[in-house]
Design a protein around this motif. Structure first.
Motif, PDB file in Angstrom:
ATOM      1  N   GLY A 285       0.984  -1.226   0.044  1.00 13.50           N
ATOM      2  CA  GLY A 285      -0.101   0.074   0.083  1.00 13.50           C
ATOM      3  C   GLY A 285       0.935   1.169  -0.078  1.00 13.50           C
ATOM      4  O   GLY A 285       2.080   1.186   0.189  1.00 13.50           O
ATOM      5  N   SER A 286       0.204   2.547  -0.153  1.00 13.57           N
ATOM      6  CA  SER A 286       0.951   3.706  -0.256  1.00 13.57           C
ATOM      7  C   SER A 286       1.250   4.253   1.065  1.00 13.57           C
ATOM      8  O   SER A 286       2.201   5.229   1.296  1.00 13.57           O
ATOM      9  CB  SER A 286       0.163   4.533  -1.078  1.00 13.57           C
ATOM     10  OG  SER A 286      -0.971   4.912  -0.416  1.00 13.57           O
ATOM     11  N   ARG A 287       0.639   4.009   2.168  1.00 10.33           N
ATOM     12  CA  ARG A 287       0.898   4.171   3.359  1.00 10.33           C
ATOM     13  C   ARG A 287       1.738   3.276   4.194  1.00 10.33           C
ATOM     14  O   ARG A 287       1.590   2.158   3.941  1.00 10.33           O
ATOM     15  CB  ARG A 287      -0.564   4.620   3.957  1.00 10.33           C
ATOM     16  CG  ARG A 287      -1.363   5.504   3.273  1.00 10.33           C
ATOM     17  CD  ARG A 287      -2.760   5.812   3.874  1.00 10.33           C
ATOM     18  NE  ARG A 287      -2.469   6.659   5.078  1.00 10.33           N
ATOM     19  CZ  ARG A 287      -2.267   8.011   5.653  1.00 10.33           C
ATOM     20  NH1 ARG A 287      -2.076   8.602   4.229  1.00 10.33           N
ATOM     21  NH2 ARG A 287      -2.242   8.287   6.679  1.00 10.33           N
ATOM     22  N   SER A 288       2.367   3.737   5.208  1.00 12.65           N
ATOM     23  CA  SER A 288       3.088   3.014   6.315  1.00 12.65           C
ATOM     24  C   SER A 288       3.189   3.667   7.566  1.00 12.65           C
ATOM     25  O   SER A 288       3.290   4.951   7.931  1.00 12.65           O
ATOM     26  CB  SER A 288       4.489   2.903   5.536  1.00 12.65           C
ATOM     27  OG  SER A 288       5.341   2.063   6.465  1.00 12.65           O
ATOM     28  N   ASN A 289       2.883   2.755   8.576  1.00 12.58           N
ATOM     29  CA  ASN A 289       2.926   3.310  10.249  1.00 12.58           C
ATOM     30  C   ASN A 289       2.750   2.064  10.895  1.00 12.58           C
ATOM     31  O   ASN A 289       2.212   0.911  10.380  1.00 12.58           O
ATOM     32  CB  ASN A 289       1.822   4.128  10.399  1.00 12.58           C
ATOM     33  CG  ASN A 289       0.539   3.666  10.542  1.00 12.58           C
ATOM     34  OD1 ASN A 289      -0.122   2.835   9.506  1.00 12.58           O
ATOM     35  ND2 ASN A 289      -0.489   3.754  11.578  1.00 12.58           N
ATOM     36  N   GLY A 290       3.041   2.161  11.961  1.00 10.12           N
ATOM     37  CA  GLY A 290       2.869   0.930  12.949  1.00 10.12           C
ATOM     38  C   GLY A 290       4.391   0.645  13.903  1.00 10.12           C
ATOM     39  O   GLY A 290       5.182   1.499  13.592  1.00 10.12           O
ATOM     40  N   PRO A 291       4.162   0.009  14.998  1.00  6.81           N
ATOM     41  CA  PRO A 291       5.359  -0.226  15.999  1.00  6.81           C
ATOM     42  C   PRO A 291       6.339  -1.188  15.251  1.00  6.81           C
ATOM     43  O   PRO A 291       6.102  -1.701  14.123  1.00  6.81           O
ATOM     44  CB  PRO A 291       4.439  -0.779  17.216  1.00  6.81           C
ATOM     45  CG  PRO A 291       3.377  -1.545  16.682  1.00  6.81           C
ATOM     46  CD  PRO A 291       3.027  -0.723  15.327  1.00  6.81           C
ATOM     47  N   SER A 292       7.301  -1.231  16.116  1.00  9.26           N
ATOM     48  CA  SER A 292       8.438  -2.086  15.621  1.00  9.26           C
ATOM     49  C   SER A 292       8.073  -3.690  15.517  1.00  9.26           C
ATOM     50  O   SER A 292       8.471  -4.503  15.090  1.00  9.26           O
ATOM     51  CB  SER A 292       9.702  -1.975  16.571  1.00  9.26           C
ATOM     52  OG  SER A 292       9.367  -2.202  17.937  1.00  9.26           O
ATOM     53  N   SER A 293       7.043  -3.854  16.358  1.00  7.07           N
ATOM     54  CA  SER A 293       6.605  -5.403  16.313  1.00  7.07           C
ATOM     55  C   SER A 293       5.774  -5.902  15.090  1.00  7.07           C
ATOM     56  O   SER A 293       5.543  -7.000  14.791  1.00  7.07           O
ATOM     57  CB  SER A 293       5.692  -5.451  17.521  1.00  7.07           C
ATOM     58  OG  SER A 293       4.643  -4.841  17.470  1.00  7.07           O
ATOM     59  N   LEU A 294       5.350  -4.640  14.236  1.00 12.21           N
ATOM     60  CA  LEU A 294       4.861  -5.059  12.958  1.00 12.21           C
ATOM     61  C   LEU A 294       5.934  -4.999  12.081  1.00 12.21           C
ATOM     62  O   LEU A 294       6.737  -3.877  11.745  1.00 12.21           O
ATOM     63  CB  LEU A 294       3.809  -3.784  12.699  1.00 12.21           C
ATOM     64  CG  LEU A 294       3.148  -3.727  11.266  1.00 12.21           C
ATOM     65  CD1 LEU A 294       2.415  -5.372  11.083  1.00 12.21           C
ATOM     66  CD2 LEU A 294       2.312  -2.584  11.272  1.00 12.21           C
ATOM     67  N   GLY A 295       6.267  -6.199  11.396  1.00 11.91           N
ATOM     68  CA  GLY A 295       7.340  -6.344  10.542  1.00 11.91           C
ATOM     69  C   GLY A 295       7.394  -5.628   9.278  1.00 11.91           C
ATOM     70  O   GLY A 295       8.319  -5.562   8.429  1.00 11.91           O
ATOM     71  N   ASP A 296       6.036  -5.401   8.763  1.00 10.66           N
ATOM     72  CA  ASP A 296       5.798  -4.636   7.555  1.00 10.66           C
ATOM     73  C   ASP A 296       4.721  -3.898   7.774  1.00 10.66           C
ATOM     74  O   ASP A 296       3.375  -3.948   7.867  1.00 10.66           O
ATOM     75  CB  ASP A 296       5.357  -5.923   6.445  1.00 10.66           C
ATOM     76  CG  ASP A 296       5.158  -5.227   4.948  1.00 10.66           C
ATOM     77  OD1 ASP A 296       5.150  -3.966   5.028  1.00 10.66           O
ATOM     78  OD2 ASP A 296       5.448  -5.963   4.165  1.00 10.66           O
ATOM     79  N   ARG A 297       4.997  -2.552   7.559  1.00  9.28           N
ATOM     80  CA  ARG A 297       4.177  -1.439   8.014  1.00  9.28           C
ATOM     81  C   ARG A 297       3.095  -0.917   6.893  1.00  9.28           C
ATOM     82  O   ARG A 297       2.520  -0.186   7.060  1.00  9.28           O
ATOM     83  CB  ARG A 297       4.788  -0.364   8.445  1.00  9.28           C
ATOM     84  CG  ARG A 297       5.570  -0.810   9.878  1.00  9.28           C
ATOM     85  CD  ARG A 297       6.410   0.349  10.499  1.00  9.28           C
ATOM     86  NE  ARG A 297       7.108  -0.015  11.561  1.00  9.28           N
ATOM     87  CZ  ARG A 297       8.225  -0.778  11.583  1.00  9.28           C
ATOM     88  NH1 ARG A 297       8.934  -0.945  10.461  1.00  9.28           N
ATOM     89  NH2 ARG A 297       8.928  -1.050  12.854  1.00  9.28           N
ATOM     90  N   ASP A 298       3.312  -1.350   5.865  1.00 12.70           N
ATOM     91  CA  ASP A 298       2.672  -0.780   4.549  1.00 12.70           C
ATOM     92  C   ASP A 298       1.104  -1.272   4.559  1.00 12.70           C
ATOM     93  O   ASP A 298       0.637  -2.366   4.926  1.00 12.70           O
ATOM     94  CB  ASP A 298       3.173  -1.305   3.243  1.00 12.70           C
ATOM     95  CG  ASP A 298       4.684  -1.045   2.976  1.00 12.70           C
ATOM     96  OD1 ASP A 298       4.978   0.178   3.687  1.00 12.70           O
ATOM     97  OD2 ASP A 298       5.392  -1.771   2.325  1.00 12.70           O
ATOM     98  N   HIS A 299       0.192  -0.193   3.994  1.00 11.19           N
ATOM     99  CA  HIS A 299      -1.222  -0.344   4.250  1.00 11.19           C
ATOM    100  C   HIS A 299      -1.855   0.491   3.144  1.00 11.19           C
ATOM    101  O   HIS A 299      -1.242   1.444   2.908  1.00 11.19           O
ATOM    102  CB  HIS A 299      -1.625  -0.560   5.631  1.00 11.19           C
ATOM    103  CG  HIS A 299      -1.748   0.986   5.985  1.00 11.19           C
ATOM    104  ND1 HIS A 299      -2.590   1.728   5.877  1.00 11.19           N
ATOM    105  CD2 HIS A 299      -0.678   1.415   6.900  1.00 11.19           C
ATOM    106  CE1 HIS A 299      -2.138   2.918   6.829  1.00 11.19           C
ATOM    107  NE2 HIS A 299      -0.974   2.640   7.255  1.00 11.19           N
ATOM    108  N   GLU A 300      -3.188   0.265   2.997  1.00  8.98           N
ATOM    109  CA  GLU A 300      -4.024   1.278   2.404  1.00  8.98           C
ATOM    110  C   GLU A 300      -4.939   1.719   3.160  1.00  8.98           C
ATOM    111  O   GLU A 300      -6.193   1.823   2.640  1.00  8.98           O
ATOM    112  CB  GLU A 300      -4.289   0.916   1.090  1.00  8.98           C
ATOM    113  CG  GLU A 300      -4.785   1.933  -0.200  1.00  8.98           C
ATOM    114  CD  GLU A 300      -3.312   2.567  -0.360  1.00  8.98           C
ATOM    115  OE1 GLU A 300      -3.256   3.643   0.045  1.00  8.98           O
ATOM    116  OE2 GLU A 300      -2.497   1.717  -1.087  1.00  8.98           O
ATOM    117  N   GLY A 301      -4.774   2.161   4.270  1.00 10.04           N
ATOM    118  CA  GLY A 301      -5.759   2.884   5.346  1.00 10.04           C
ATOM    119  C   GLY A 301      -5.945   4.108   5.318  1.00 10.04           C
ATOM    120  O   GLY A 301      -4.989   4.850   5.670  1.00 10.04           O
TER     121      GLY A 301
END
Length: 262
Positions: free
Chosen positions: A77-93
């Motif tokens: 996805g074009s967006r990215s966020n989340g903590p270090s425990s999230l190994g892949d932060r990409d999404h489209e939210g």
């Protein structure tokens, strides 16, 4: 001077050749890395997909389930966020977005990221907009655009989670979704129904709209259970990775949710 003139074109040609080789090698390595990343899954929706109140939202626990199950997955996805425990932060939210706003952009996203699987939770902002009654038709149109653009993509469509002050409106919208999904399935589309509404209660909401950490965890359980029910939607189990991103363990057992399969 004559010798220098001969050397300059040769040097330019050599530099051009080296640049071409470096570019080709880099492109090939990038392509290999992308293939090695695993099955592309696009979390698609509004602030609940983004992870309002809890950075990363359901994607955090869902990623951990992929890790525990030995699944090699690439969130896209074009967006990215989340903590270090999230190994892949990409999404489209996209916080605050309606079905129509997602629909206006989804074709470009699908062409850019070519997901194998889409996790769609959308409609919450339509419930307190000017036309909640038109939300089912807008959802149907969105699904048509997704399946026309990416016919081989597995599209998981969730009923939306409760809203503490608009439960009747949410229920009316959700009641229309199974029929919408069924019509797509009957047309040969790879669309699946996910019963997200019944997995959460208003006690799982942090602010009446967005889940708290426990609510997002329940959402992750539902998504994972639905994915398990459709072979290939998140790929087959693979060997443990040595970079620490994934390990092979027993797959988690889903505790909520259901899916209509084709």
């Amino acid at each position: 001077m004559t010798r220098l003139r001969r050397l300059i074109p040769s040097s330019i040609a050599l530099v051009s050749l080296l640049f071409a080789l470096i570019t080709t090698t880099g492109t090939a390595q990038a392509a290999h890395a992308e293939r090695a990343a695993g099955v592309r899954i696009m979390p698609l929706g509004d602030s609940i997909t983004d992870g309002y109140n809890v950075p990363g939202g359901y994607r955090v626990d869902l990623w951990q389930k992929f890790v525990a199950g030995g699944r090699t997955v690439d969130f896209v996805g074009s967006r990215s966020n989340g903590p270090s425990s999230l190994g892949d932060r990409d999404h489209e939210g996209h916080s605050g977005w309606t079905i129509g706003q997602i629909d206006s952009n989804v074709v470009n996203w699908l062409r850019t990221y070519t997901p194998r699987t889409v996790l769609l939770h959308i409609g919450t902002n339509d419930m307190y907009g000017s036309d909640p009654a038109g939300a089912p038709a807008r959802l149907s149109a969105l699904l048509d655009h997704i399946t026309a653009t990416s016919p081989d993509t597995e599209v998981f469509v969730a009923t939306i989670i409760p809203i503490s002050f608009a439960d009747s409106t949410v229920r009316t919208f959700n009641a229309a979704i199974p029929g919408i999904v069924r019509s797509k399935v009957n047309a040969g589309k790879r669309v699946h129904l996910v019963d997200m509404y019944r997995a959460l209660t208003t006690a799982d909401l942090a602010d009446g709209v967005h889940p708290n950490a426990g609510g997002y965890s329940k959402m992750a359980n539902v998504w994972y259970g639905a994915l398990l029910s459709v072979p290939g939607s998140m790929g087959a189990k693979g060997p443990a990775r040595t970079d620490g991103a994934l390990v092979t363990q027993g797959a988690g057992t889903p505790t909520h949710g259901s899916a209509i399969r084709r």
